[in-house]
Enzyme design. Sequence first.
Site, PDB file in Angstrom:
ATOM      1  N   LYS A  60       5.101   9.924  -1.087  1.00  0.00           N
ATOM      2  CA  LYS A  60       4.546  11.112  -0.415  1.00  0.00           C
ATOM      3  C   LYS A  60       3.924  12.081  -1.413  1.00  0.00           C
ATOM      4  CE  LYS A  60       5.472   8.894   2.434  1.00  0.00           C
ATOM      5  NZ  LYS A  60       6.221   7.649   2.611  1.00  0.00           N
ATOM      6  N   GLY A 192       1.262  -3.508   6.378  1.00  0.00           N
ATOM      7  CA  GLY A 192       2.385  -2.769   6.966  1.00  0.00           C
ATOM      8  C   GLY A 192       2.340  -1.330   6.495  1.00  0.00           C
ATOM      9  N   VAL A 193       3.514  -0.681   6.576  1.00  0.00           N
ATOM     10  CA  VAL A 193       3.578   0.743   6.244  1.00  0.00           C
ATOM     11  C   VAL A 193       3.190   0.999   4.792  1.00  0.00           C
ATOM     12  CG1 VAL A 193       5.009   2.779   6.497  1.00  0.00           C
ATOM     13  CG2 VAL A 193       5.629   0.711   7.704  1.00  0.00           C
ATOM     14  N   ILE A 194       3.726   0.190   3.873  1.00  0.00           N
ATOM     15  CA  ILE A 194       3.465   0.431   2.451  1.00  0.00           C
ATOM     16  C   ILE A 194       1.998   0.137   2.130  1.00  0.00           C
ATOM     17  CG2 ILE A 194       3.992  -0.335   0.095  1.00  0.00           C
ATOM     18  CD1 ILE A 194       6.873  -0.645   0.915  1.00  0.00           C
ATOM     19  N   VAL A 247      -2.681 -15.920   2.333  1.00  0.00           N
ATOM     20  CA  VAL A 247      -2.888 -15.996   0.875  1.00  0.00           C
ATOM     21  C   VAL A 247      -2.273 -17.299   0.389  1.00  0.00           C
ATOM     22  CG1 VAL A 247      -2.344 -14.919  -1.345  1.00  0.00           C
ATOM     23  CG2 VAL A 247      -2.898 -13.494   0.634  1.00  0.00           C
ATOM     24  N   VAL A 283       4.865  -7.110   1.474  1.00  0.00           N
ATOM     25  CA  VAL A 283       5.016  -7.962   2.660  1.00  0.00           C
ATOM     26  C   VAL A 283       6.401  -7.790   3.289  1.00  0.00           C
ATOM     27  CG1 VAL A 283       3.327  -9.672   1.896  1.00  0.00           C
ATOM     28  CG2 VAL A 283       5.699  -9.868   1.141  1.00  0.00           C
ATOM     29  N   ASP A 325      19.632   0.068   4.779  1.00  0.00           N
ATOM     30  CA  ASP A 325      18.716  -1.078   4.745  1.00  0.00           C
ATOM     31  C   ASP A 325      19.441  -2.416   4.684  1.00  0.00           C
ATOM     32  OD1 ASP A 325      16.599   0.674   4.722  1.00  0.00           O
ATOM     33  OD2 ASP A 325      15.701  -0.080   2.861  1.00  0.00           O
ATOM     34  N   ALA A 333      14.793   5.702   5.867  1.00  0.00           N
ATOM     35  CA  ALA A 333      15.752   6.578   5.198  1.00  0.00           C
ATOM     36  C   ALA A 333      16.568   7.388   6.208  1.00  0.00           C
ATOM     37  CB  ALA A 333      15.015   7.504   4.235  1.00  0.00           C
ATOM     38  N   HIS A 457       0.179  29.258  21.522  1.00  0.00           N
ATOM     39  CA  HIS A 457      -1.269  29.015  21.450  1.00  0.00           C
ATOM     40  C   HIS A 457      -1.837  29.829  20.289  1.00  0.00           C
ATOM     41  CE1 HIS A 457      -5.348  28.228  22.674  1.00  0.00           C
ATOM     42  NE2 HIS A 457      -5.616  29.515  22.527  1.00  0.00           N
TER      43      HIS A 457
END
Length: 485
Positions: A60, A192-194, A247, A283, A325, A333, A457
């Site tokens: 980030k 993917g995300v990474i 690949v 991956v 994980d 996380a 608003h």
Amino acid sequence: ILMSENFQVIVIGAGPAGYVAAIRAAQLGLKTACIEKWIDDNGKCKLGGTCLNVGCIPSKALLDSSHKFAEAKHDFSIHGISSNDLSMDISKMLERKNKIVSQLTGGISGLFKANGVHSIFGAAKLLANKIVEVTDPSGKKEQYTADHIIIAAGSVPITIPPAPLVDDIVVDSTGALEFKSVPQKLGVIGAGVIGLELGSVWARLGSQVTVLEALDDFLPAADLTISKETFKTFKKQGLDIKLGTRVTGSEVIGEGDNRQVKVEFTDSNGKTEMLFDRLIVCVGRRPLSENLLSPDSGVNLDERGFIFVNEQCETEVRDIYAVGDIVRGPMLAHKASEEGVMVAERIAGKKPQINYENIPNVIYTHPEIAWVGKTEQELKAAGTDYNVGIFPFSASGRAMAANETTGMVKIIAEAKSDRILGCHIIGPSAADLVQQVVIAIEFGASSEDLALTVFSHPTLSEVVHEAALAVSGHAIHIPNKPKRS
Ligand code: FAD
Ligand code: NAD
């Protein structure tokens, strides 16, 4: 082997699952130790796991730096700000990232001290009878016993035989946080995300990025409306995402600074080759369960190598838990930390539960992509009747003022009860906006509850409000289809 202290709780691993579990257990008055093997460049123990050292936080930091650069380059002029002669000092960018990481990892040491968590440095192995053996970096072994053990050893990147890692040329996500210069041509294996986050970082700084994705579908876990819009948006940003690509091999060629990597792949056009200056392999990740359990520990793995646990994160051995994980569920996380808290509290006699249906997902690109709950395609497949409300950022005054009009908020509610089942966003601040709906879902809200809520608003969150109104055809600032009374 030294036989040392007994603890009420031993936590293995100090990532967001483990360090949070240890702090919560100590807060609850339990004598707690946390064992971590991560070693820094000076041979010292580093807390924080993947997330703080090589994951969420450093990625980030680079996303924010590179976004500021890209914004100055492409978007300032519309505001009347000129930004000629713009330059980027990569070493300064990396230095800033490293400083943030050190601050946060050091912060955990401070929190451990403040809460009375015993920090133990070394690699832990779970033996039978709740004995944990720790090998320190010098090879010295020590054993500890515990009434309760929480395993939070996390995950590591998956490597694939056709693309073995090579120095700083073919790298995993960790290497991709350390490029010393901007690669001209960057290859990424895995959309993917990474792949999307780190691909975006280097694309914003000037790399020509090609993403090779094995599947024919792009972001299959996301809602189809959002994944389609996301694909279009990234294409416009210059990411060349090649779907349905296998690949088959890679080779580093050339010498010294001129080294490049040749990647071979097959797609619908047959066999192709591409040359890149750098290649990121992202991956997926796998649980780090090797050298962790002795065969007689009693703790079992599932067929994919994750530690087998139930909904309360209990393993098959009484008083031994696993979180984060290294167990089933999304590798996130916030999921890891909530599991850590749940287990610490259950050890202390409380009875919290995690609502696994309500865990938000975020991709921190620009615009951000964020979602929670069920996708439209999942509900269709399950035969659930639902209503959908969509509101585009292009119809939001605040989004226009900010020049951030790409994307939309989509809210899905059950037809009969109007209960919110999912929210899917691509757009500015999607990560923070989706959290509003996560809270609504946690409180069992209907789309009408959100519709009846007063939103300030002008804010981006009005787009969430209007999407909730659109579920029953009452959006104010777009024509509703079908028009409802
Ligand atoms: P980890 O963070 O992997 O921590 C496990 C710890 O256990 C490690 O420190 C390891 O050294 C230690 N350990 C392992 N085995 C032993 C042993 N035998 N003895 C002692 N210690 C041991 N998630 C998000 O939610 N948001 C994001 O934005 C995000 N960005 C990411 C970006 C990248 C590039 C990557 C790679 C991941 C990202 N993630 C993100 C995922 C997130 O980092 C993980 O979900 C999270 O770190 C999991 O926490 P954990 O504590 O289970 O495992
Ligand atoms: P991922 O599972 O998100 O994506 C991997 C991609 O690679 C998939 O699209 C997959 O189809 C593809 N793939 C797999 N094998 C391939 C092959 N041989 N050739 C081409 N493509 C292949 O995994 P990731 O991007 O490596 O990230 C790992 C995990 O880290 C994520 O699952 C996520 O949980 C976590 N993470 C989260 C965030 C976040 O929350 N913002 C950020 C980064 C990482």
